[in-house]
Motif scaffolding. Structure first.
Motif, PDB file in Angstrom:
ATOM      1  N   UNK A  64       0.826  -1.219   0.000  1.00 52.66           N
ATOM      2  CA  UNK A  64       0.000   0.000   0.000  1.00 52.66           C
ATOM      3  C   UNK A  64       0.852   1.257   0.000  1.00 52.66           C
ATOM      4  N   UNK A  65       2.072   1.145   0.500  1.00 58.44           N
ATOM      5  CA  UNK A  65       2.957   2.320   0.504  1.00 58.44           C
ATOM      6  C   UNK A  65       3.315   2.753  -0.902  1.00 58.44           C
ATOM      7  N   UNK A  66       3.139   1.859  -1.875  1.00 57.22           N
ATOM      8  CA  UNK A  66       3.481   2.174  -3.257  1.00 57.22           C
ATOM      9  C   UNK A  66       2.246   2.479  -4.103  1.00 57.22           C
ATOM     10  N   UNK A  67       1.095   2.569  -3.482  1.00 55.79           N
ATOM     11  CA  UNK A  67      -0.151   2.777  -4.221  1.00 55.79           C
ATOM     12  C   UNK A  67      -0.668   4.211  -4.142  1.00 55.79           C
ATOM     13  N   UNK A  68       0.166   5.141  -3.724  1.00 58.18           N
ATOM     14  CA  UNK A  68      -0.207   6.554  -3.652  1.00 58.18           C
ATOM     15  C   UNK A  68      -1.518   6.757  -2.895  1.00 58.18           C
ATOM     16  N   UNK A  69      -1.556   6.297  -1.678  1.00 60.88           N
ATOM     17  CA  UNK A  69      -2.751   6.443  -0.852  1.00 60.88           C
ATOM     18  C   UNK A  69      -2.991   7.904  -0.500  1.00 60.88           C
ATOM     19  N   UNK A  70      -4.251   8.262  -0.393  1.00 61.10           N
ATOM     20  CA  UNK A  70      -4.609   9.607   0.050  1.00 61.10           C
ATOM     21  C   UNK A  70      -4.440   9.677   1.570  1.00 61.10           C
ATOM     22  N   UNK A  71      -4.372  10.866   2.120  1.00 61.98           N
ATOM     23  CA  UNK A  71      -4.295  10.976   3.588  1.00 61.98           C
ATOM     24  C   UNK A  71      -5.489  10.295   4.286  1.00 61.98           C
ATOM     25  N   UNK A 141     -10.627   1.139  -6.865  1.00 61.07           N
ATOM     26  CA  UNK A 141     -10.565   0.127  -7.931  1.00 61.07           C
ATOM     27  C   UNK A 141      -9.221   0.184  -8.656  1.00 61.07           C
ATOM     28  N   UNK A 142      -8.738   1.377  -8.937  1.00 64.05           N
ATOM     29  CA  UNK A 142      -7.446   1.525  -9.628  1.00 64.05           C
ATOM     30  C   UNK A 142      -6.309   0.966  -8.775  1.00 64.05           C
ATOM     31  N   UNK A 143      -6.353   1.195  -7.481  1.00 66.39           N
ATOM     32  CA  UNK A 143      -5.310   0.676  -6.586  1.00 66.39           C
ATOM     33  C   UNK A 143      -5.382  -0.844  -6.491  1.00 66.39           C
ATOM     34  N   UNK A 144      -6.595  -1.391  -6.461  1.00 66.63           N
ATOM     35  CA  UNK A 144      -6.730  -2.855  -6.442  1.00 66.63           C
ATOM     36  C   UNK A 144      -6.195  -3.464  -7.727  1.00 66.63           C
ATOM     37  N   UNK A 145      -6.392  -2.785  -8.851  1.00 61.31           N
ATOM     38  CA  UNK A 145      -5.864  -3.282 -10.122  1.00 61.31           C
ATOM     39  C   UNK A 145      -4.346  -3.178 -10.177  1.00 61.31           C
ATOM     40  N   UNK A 146      -3.785  -2.164  -9.538  1.00 57.42           N
ATOM     41  CA  UNK A 146      -2.332  -1.971  -9.535  1.00 57.42           C
ATOM     42  C   UNK A 146      -1.633  -2.906  -8.546  1.00 57.42           C
ATOM     43  N   UNK A 147      -2.350  -3.414  -7.563  1.00 61.68           N
ATOM     44  CA  UNK A 147      -1.748  -4.225  -6.496  1.00 61.68           C
ATOM     45  C   UNK A 147      -0.976  -5.451  -7.008  1.00 61.68           C
ATOM     46  N   UNK A 148      -1.510  -6.247  -7.944  1.00 64.34           N
ATOM     47  CA  UNK A 148      -0.722  -7.404  -8.408  1.00 64.34           C
ATOM     48  C   UNK A 148       0.632  -7.017  -9.017  1.00 64.34           C
ATOM     49  N   UNK A 150       2.424  -4.323  -8.213  1.00 58.90           N
ATOM     50  CA  UNK A 150       3.267  -3.897  -7.095  1.00 58.90           C
ATOM     51  C   UNK A 150       3.816  -5.120  -6.370  1.00 58.90           C
ATOM     52  N   UNK A 151       2.962  -6.107  -6.132  1.00 53.92           N
ATOM     53  CA  UNK A 151       3.404  -7.327  -5.448  1.00 53.92           C
ATOM     54  C   UNK A 151       4.422  -8.095  -6.286  1.00 53.92           C
ATOM     55  N   UNK A 152       4.223  -8.133  -7.604  1.00 52.72           N
ATOM     56  CA  UNK A 152       5.192  -8.804  -8.485  1.00 52.72           C
ATOM     57  C   UNK A 152       6.546  -8.092  -8.423  1.00 52.72           C
ATOM     58  N   UNK A 153       6.528  -6.753  -8.403  1.00 53.45           N
ATOM     59  CA  UNK A 153       7.778  -5.993  -8.277  1.00 53.45           C
ATOM     60  C   UNK A 153       8.460  -6.279  -6.947  1.00 53.45           C
ATOM     61  N   UNK A 154       7.659  -6.346  -5.879  1.00 56.23           N
ATOM     62  CA  UNK A 154       8.225  -6.645  -4.564  1.00 56.23           C
ATOM     63  C   UNK A 154       8.864  -8.030  -4.559  1.00 56.23           C
ATOM     64  N   UNK A 155       8.217  -8.985  -5.210  1.00 55.22           N
ATOM     65  CA  UNK A 155       8.748 -10.348  -5.270  1.00 55.22           C
ATOM     66  C   UNK A 155      10.072 -10.362  -6.037  1.00 55.22           C
ATOM     67  N   UNK A 156      10.112  -9.662  -7.148  1.00 49.88           N
ATOM     68  CA  UNK A 156      11.344  -9.590  -7.940  1.00 49.88           C
ATOM     69  C   UNK A 156      12.472  -8.965  -7.134  1.00 49.88           C
TER      70      UNK A 156
END
Length: 176
Positions: A64-71, A141-148, A150-156
């Motif tokens: 979530x730290x990489x998903x540009x969360x709002x305050x 919805x956009x963040x949920x779509x981006x999550x896989x 982000x997780x793949x990048x973290x795994x790499x």
């Protein structure tokens, strides 16, 4: 004798995981600097295991730290983590007796192991529910779509760090 001390250390570590996981996860999002974490890997400049507690909830929180969360989203996550921490306090209050857990010959050993298994299952249930709640009720919805991705990048990145570590520690590589 050495085997029993390993069980005692493992039991003590497991007992602290539930509280430490939620406490570490609660503190981390509130101290994150959005300007530096928006596109940067969560573990940059730190050991990966220090970013959050467990793999289950910690992975979600690091992502979530990489998903540009709002305050508002960050505050919602902090609130959920605080609530979970308060719920978990009663579970963490009863520390296991390491003299029993460290001694398979003790009459209470089986009961103590069962209690540890129950506590671990409760922690996993709490963390999975919390991660699902964040996913469903906090992320867009956009963040949920981006999550896989982000997780793949973290795994790499994790695999790259592991490969680098193995290159620097050839003796550990021989045991794998």
């Amino acid at each position: 004798m050495k085997l029993n001390s390993r069980y005692a250390v493992l039991a003590a570590a497991l007992a602290g995981v539930g509280v430490g996981t939620v406490a570490a996860a609660q503190n981390e999002p509130s101290t994150a600097n959005p300007a530096t974490t928006a596109g940067a890997p969560a573990a940059t400049g730190r050991h990966w295991h220090r970013a959050h507690g467990s793999m289950l909830l910690g992975t979600m929180l690091r992502a979530t730290r990489q998903l540009n969360l709002t305050p508002q989203q960050k505050q919602s996550i902090r609130t959920l983590l605080t609530q979970a921490r308060n719920e978990n306090k009663s579970n963490a209050a009863a520390a296991p007796d390491v003299t029993v857990l460290g001694n398979p010959g003790d009459a209470g050993y089986a009961t103590a192991v069962q209690n540890m298994q129950t506590r671990a299952a409760s922690r996993i249930q709490l963390e999975s529910a919390l991660a699902a709640n964040i996913y469903k009720n906090v992320l867009t919805d956009a963040q949920r779509q981006a999550l896989p991705g982000v997780l793949a990048d973290m795994k790499t990145q994790m695999q790259q760090r592991r490969a680098n570590w193995l290159q620097q520690h050839p003796a550990a590589n021989a045991g794998s």
